[in-house]
Write an enzyme that holds these catalytic residues in place. Structure first.
Site, mmCIF file in Angstrom:
data_model
loop_
_atom_site.group_PDB
_atom_site.id
_atom_site.type_symbol
_atom_site.label_atom_id
_atom_site.label_comp_id
_atom_site.label_asym_id
_atom_site.label_seq_id
_atom_site.Cartn_x
_atom_site.Cartn_y
_atom_site.Cartn_z
ATOM 1 N N SER A 64 8.124 3.777 6.551
ATOM 2 C CA SER A 64 7.863 5.212 6.742
ATOM 3 C C SER A 64 9.208 5.925 6.679
ATOM 4 O O SER A 64 10.261 5.300 6.893
ATOM 5 C CB SER A 64 7.232 5.434 8.114
ATOM 6 O OG SER A 64 7.277 6.798 8.477
ATOM 7 N N TYR A 79 5.803 4.230 17.419
ATOM 8 C CA TYR A 79 5.673 4.182 15.954
ATOM 9 C C TYR A 79 7.043 4.142 15.281
ATOM 10 O O TYR A 79 7.301 3.308 14.404
ATOM 11 C CB TYR A 79 4.879 5.403 15.476
ATOM 12 C CG TYR A 79 4.583 5.426 13.999
ATOM 13 C CD1 TYR A 79 3.485 4.738 13.472
ATOM 14 C CD2 TYR A 79 5.386 6.135 13.112
ATOM 15 C CE1 TYR A 79 3.208 4.772 12.111
ATOM 16 C CE2 TYR A 79 5.114 6.180 11.754
ATOM 17 C CZ TYR A 79 4.020 5.497 11.258
ATOM 18 O OH TYR A 79 3.746 5.522 9.898
HETATM 19 P P1 NAD Z 1 -4.999 4.582 7.490
HETATM 20 O O1 NAD Z 1 -5.361 4.764 8.915
HETATM 21 O O2 NAD Z 1 -5.900 5.158 6.453
HETATM 22 O O3 NAD Z 1 -4.781 3.068 7.124
HETATM 23 C C1 NAD Z 1 -4.317 2.111 8.028
HETATM 24 C C2 NAD Z 1 -5.036 0.839 7.747
HETATM 25 O O4 NAD Z 1 -4.567 -0.199 8.598
HETATM 26 C C3 NAD Z 1 -6.550 0.993 8.014
HETATM 27 O O5 NAD Z 1 -7.244 0.426 6.926
HETATM 28 C C4 NAD Z 1 -6.735 0.194 9.286
HETATM 29 O O6 NAD Z 1 -8.030 -0.370 9.401
HETATM 30 C C5 NAD Z 1 -5.686 -0.878 9.110
HETATM 31 N N1 NAD Z 1 -5.366 -1.553 10.353
HETATM 32 C C6 NAD Z 1 -5.111 -1.009 11.570
HETATM 33 N N2 NAD Z 1 -4.918 -1.966 12.472
HETATM 34 C C7 NAD Z 1 -5.068 -3.151 11.820
HETATM 35 C C8 NAD Z 1 -4.994 -4.493 12.226
HETATM 36 N N3 NAD Z 1 -4.745 -4.837 13.497
HETATM 37 N N4 NAD Z 1 -5.186 -5.462 11.296
HETATM 38 C C9 NAD Z 1 -5.452 -5.138 10.010
HETATM 39 N N5 NAD Z 1 -5.545 -3.878 9.583
HETATM 40 C C10 NAD Z 1 -5.352 -2.889 10.472
HETATM 41 O O7 NAD Z 1 -3.535 5.191 7.342
HETATM 42 P P2 NAD Z 1 -2.505 5.136 6.124
HETATM 43 O O8 NAD Z 1 -1.808 6.420 6.142
HETATM 44 O O9 NAD Z 1 -3.157 4.675 4.876
HETATM 45 O O10 NAD Z 1 -1.464 4.028 6.662
HETATM 46 C C11 NAD Z 1 -1.097 2.886 5.906
HETATM 47 C C12 NAD Z 1 0.353 2.532 6.189
HETATM 48 O O11 NAD Z 1 1.190 3.577 5.701
HETATM 49 C C13 NAD Z 1 0.685 2.380 7.672
HETATM 50 O O12 NAD Z 1 1.570 1.292 7.850
HETATM 51 C C14 NAD Z 1 1.374 3.692 8.005
HETATM 52 O O13 NAD Z 1 2.270 3.566 9.080
HETATM 53 C C15 NAD Z 1 2.103 3.944 6.695
HETATM 54 N N6 NAD Z 1 2.502 5.339 6.513
HETATM 55 C C16 NAD Z 1 1.589 6.335 6.318
HETATM 56 C C17 NAD Z 1 2.038 7.644 6.132
HETATM 57 C C18 NAD Z 1 1.101 8.790 5.876
HETATM 58 O O14 NAD Z 1 1.579 9.935 5.799
HETATM 59 N N7 NAD Z 1 -0.187 8.582 5.724
HETATM 60 C C19 NAD Z 1 3.408 7.928 6.156
HETATM 61 C C20 NAD Z 1 4.304 6.891 6.373
HETATM 62 C C21 NAD Z 1 3.847 5.596 6.542
#
Ligand code: NAD
Length: 266
Positions: free
Chosen positions: A151, A164
């Site tokens: 991130s 986080y």
């Molecule tokens: P999201 O909530 O749509 O996806 C997160 C996924 O992780 C979901 O499918 C959830 O079921 C899964 N998950 C949660 N706990 C879990 C576990 N214990 N075991 C297996 N799977 C698990 O959110 P996203 O934005 O798609 O996030 C995906 C990644 O991207 C994350 O690591 C998040 O920190 C990172 N991220 C997202 C953003 C953003 O702006 N959306 C920015 C920076 C980083």
């Protein structure tokens, strides 16, 4: 272009958001994809169906990545289906936000457990196979590729989200240390540092026009990211086009890490 033809990929937490887009992007380039989900199979099954409808190959496998026994079972199921692994995308992640003094140990441990320990457990299992098997030149110049979903908060502090930010700061040095240690085995380890991408994890930040306008003040490129932006970056980092890239974080953030507040001040 089929840049990942015949390669086996695991994308953790790929039943929604960024993970789902990454799984579909890798499959579109010819990879066979394990779509991992934590609890409900519905989202993962939809991703698998979409990949198959486009002529790709995918299966859905349940595992909580913070639990060692479930990670071992996830890899066993992957090897039963596809025999091996070429690409790991450590994507699963969550937020449990609160003011620092209100943060419970349970919420701290949950976030570190999924976002950091989960990446360690999956990377360790993938690396064992990469080292044992070595390079398969028909598939890739590398013995394996690990992509950690980090991130912008691996470098930008985030009040109200200490667990986080700590998890992503941890991912940064986990990724770099793995990259250094595993490079002699021809294993490449890199991160993607997304900025603000429209997914369920940050719905509050973009759902209303007011929230989106406020978010845009942090993004010089003046648009909120789409999960596909991350899918494209993941394909490149997984492909031989990035063969000399190791130990790097690729920020895909519309310039969020450029200290936008300094554009007019400082
Ligand atoms: P999201 O909530 O749509 O996806 C997160 C996924 O992780 C979901 O499918 C959830 O079921 C899964 N998950 C949660 N706990 C879990 C576990 N214990 N075991 C297996 N799977 C698990 O959110 P996203 O934005 O798609 O996030 C995906 C990644 O991207 C994350 O690591 C998040 O920190 C990172 N991220 C997202 C953003 C953003 O702006 N959306 C920015 C920076 C980083």
């Amino acid at each position: 272009m089929q840049r990942l033809k015949g390669q086996a990929a695991l994308v953790t937490g790929s039943s929604s958001g960024i993970g789902a887009a990454v799984a579909k992007s890798l499959a579109a380039e010819g990879a066979k994809v394990v779509v991992n989900y934590a609890r409900s199979p519905k989202g993962a099954e939809a991703v698998v169906a979409e990949i198959k409808a486009k002529g790709g190959e995918a299966i859905a496998v349940q595992a909580d990545v913070s639990k060692e026994d479930q990670v071992l079972n996830l890899f066993e199921q992957m090897y039963e289906a596809y025999e091996t692994i070429d690409i790991l995308v450590n994507n699963a992640g969550l937020q449990k936000d609160s003011a620092f003094t209100d943060m419970t140990l349970a919420d701290w441990n949950t976030v570190i457990g999924v976002n950091l320990t989960g990446q360690f457990l999956c990377a360790r299992e993938a690396a064992k196979t990469f080292i044992r098997r070595g390079v398969v030149p028909e598939r890739s110049c590398a013995a394996g590729k690990i992509i950690c979903m980090s991130s912008v908060h691996e470098v930008i502090p985030w009040a109200g989200h200490c667990n986080y930010a700590a998890s992503k700061g941890g991912v940064m040095l986990l990724m770099k240390s793995m990259a250094q240690e595993l490079a002699p085995h021809k294993i490449r380890v890199n991160s993607i540092g997304p900025g603000a991408i429209k997914t369920p994890i940050n719905r509050d930040a973009w759902e209303t026009p007011e929230a989106e306008a406020s978010l845009l003040t942090l993004i010089p490129y003046n648009r909120v990211g789409d999960p596909v932006d991350i899918g494209k970056a993941a394909v490149w980092l997984a492909s031989d086009e990035s063969d000399y890239v190791n130990g790097a974080t690729l920020f895909v953030d519309g310039g969020m890490t450029l200290y936008p507040g300094f554009a007019t001040g400082g």
